[in-house]
Design an enzyme around this catalytic site. Structure first.
Site, PDB file in Angstrom:
ATOM      1  N   HIS A  94       0.853  -1.199   0.000  1.00  0.00           N
ATOM      2  CA  HIS A  94       0.000   0.000   0.000  1.00  0.00           C
ATOM      3  C   HIS A  94       0.886   1.246   0.000  1.00  0.00           C
ATOM      4  CE1 HIS A  94      -2.845   3.047   1.275  1.00  0.00           C
ATOM      5  NE2 HIS A  94      -3.797   2.208   0.873  1.00  0.00           N
ATOM      6  N   GLU A 164      -4.175   1.827  -7.269  1.00  0.00           N
ATOM      7  CA  GLU A 164      -4.534   2.934  -6.385  1.00  0.00           C
ATOM      8  C   GLU A 164      -3.646   4.133  -6.690  1.00  0.00           C
ATOM      9  OE1 GLU A 164      -6.728   1.489  -2.575  1.00  0.00           O
ATOM     10  OE2 GLU A 164      -4.627   1.816  -2.156  1.00  0.00           O
TER      11      GLU A 164
END
Ligand code: PGA
Length: 253
Positions: A94, A164
């Site tokens: 992430h 993302e």
């Protein structure tokens, strides 16, 4: 199957609050799975054991895991430990962890350890910003290749990619990505995955979108073919997260 994954980050403050959100999502999870929509919640790992009950269709995952099964690493959580609780997934790479210094090589080592432990890896990639010349495509393809270095081809069924774009994540997002942004990047991701794993295997790896997904825009990403969503802030609002799942079910019928 469409995957609706909640990334809770370092929220909420207590297990009691976490249980309330889970209860609401659990209530629609069975029906969702019957319609090929899999809800997943990735809470802080300290809450996992307290949230996971047997017999529910709602699945759980971690938000990070170490690159080895066990060892003298204070404060780390291993993928083997996550799996031993019954967690099925782990988010790796992430951008918030990459910002803390995690490199592609670190993520690659973690991904290998995670699939070895039997987990599904939700691997995050995404560019910091976009430029007019399209260099961000190269940046993301390289990030994907680097984060999958030495990843065993036979384990590609345990892999999902979440695109993302960093500029679209969180309260500081300049603006949300569009479904078209995701679609374009998906083509590149597919091509890169086909390079790495062969066309057949590369084609079957789910591609999720994440970054300011909410109850209003969620369906637009699924409608253009996203295989799922990685939802941050909105996944902590039980009603909105349940609505995203509900809408996915209605449209997946
Ligand atoms: P956001 O976070 O939905 O709050 O933008 C997404 C993520 O970081 O996974």
């Amino acid at each position: 199957m469409k995957y609706i994954v909640g990334n809770w980050k370092m929220y909420p403050r207590s297990l009691a609050e976490a249980k309330e959100i889970v209860a609401e999502v659990k209530a629609i999870a069975r029906k969702a799975v019957m319609k090929k929509v899999q809800p997943v919640i990735c809470p802080p790992s300290v809450f996992l054991a307290g949230l996971m009950g047997s017999g529910s269709s709602l699945q759980f995952g971690g938000q990070n895991a170490a690159a080895i099964g066990e060892g003298p690493f204070t404060g780390e959580v291993s993928p083997v430990q996550l799996a031993s609780l019954g967690a099925k997934y782990v988010i790796l790479g992430h951008s918030e962890r990459r910002a803390l210094g995690e490199s592609d090589a670190d993520v690659a080592a973690k991904a290998i350890a995670a699939v070895k432990a039997g987990l599904m890896v939700i691997l995050c990639v995404g560019e910091k910003e976009r430029d007019h010349d399209g260099h961000y495509f190269v940046e993301v393809a390289n990030q994907l290749r680097g984060s999958l270095a030495n990843f065993p081809e036979s384990k590609s069924v345990q892999l999902m990619i979440a695109y993302e774009p960093i500029w679209a994540i969180g309260v500081n997002a300049t603006h949300p990505a569009t479904p078209r942004d995701h679609q374009e990047m998906s083509m590149l991701l597919r091509r890169t995955l086909a390079e790495l794993f062969g066309k057949q295997k590369g084609f079957h790896i789910p591609l999720l979108y994440g970054g300011s997904v909410d109850a209003k825009n969620a369906q637009s990403f699924l409608d253009i073919g996203a295989d799922g969503l990685l939802v941050g802030r909105t996944s902590l609002r039980a009603k909105d997260f349940a609505l995203i799942i509900h809408n996915a079910v209605q449209n997946n019928a």
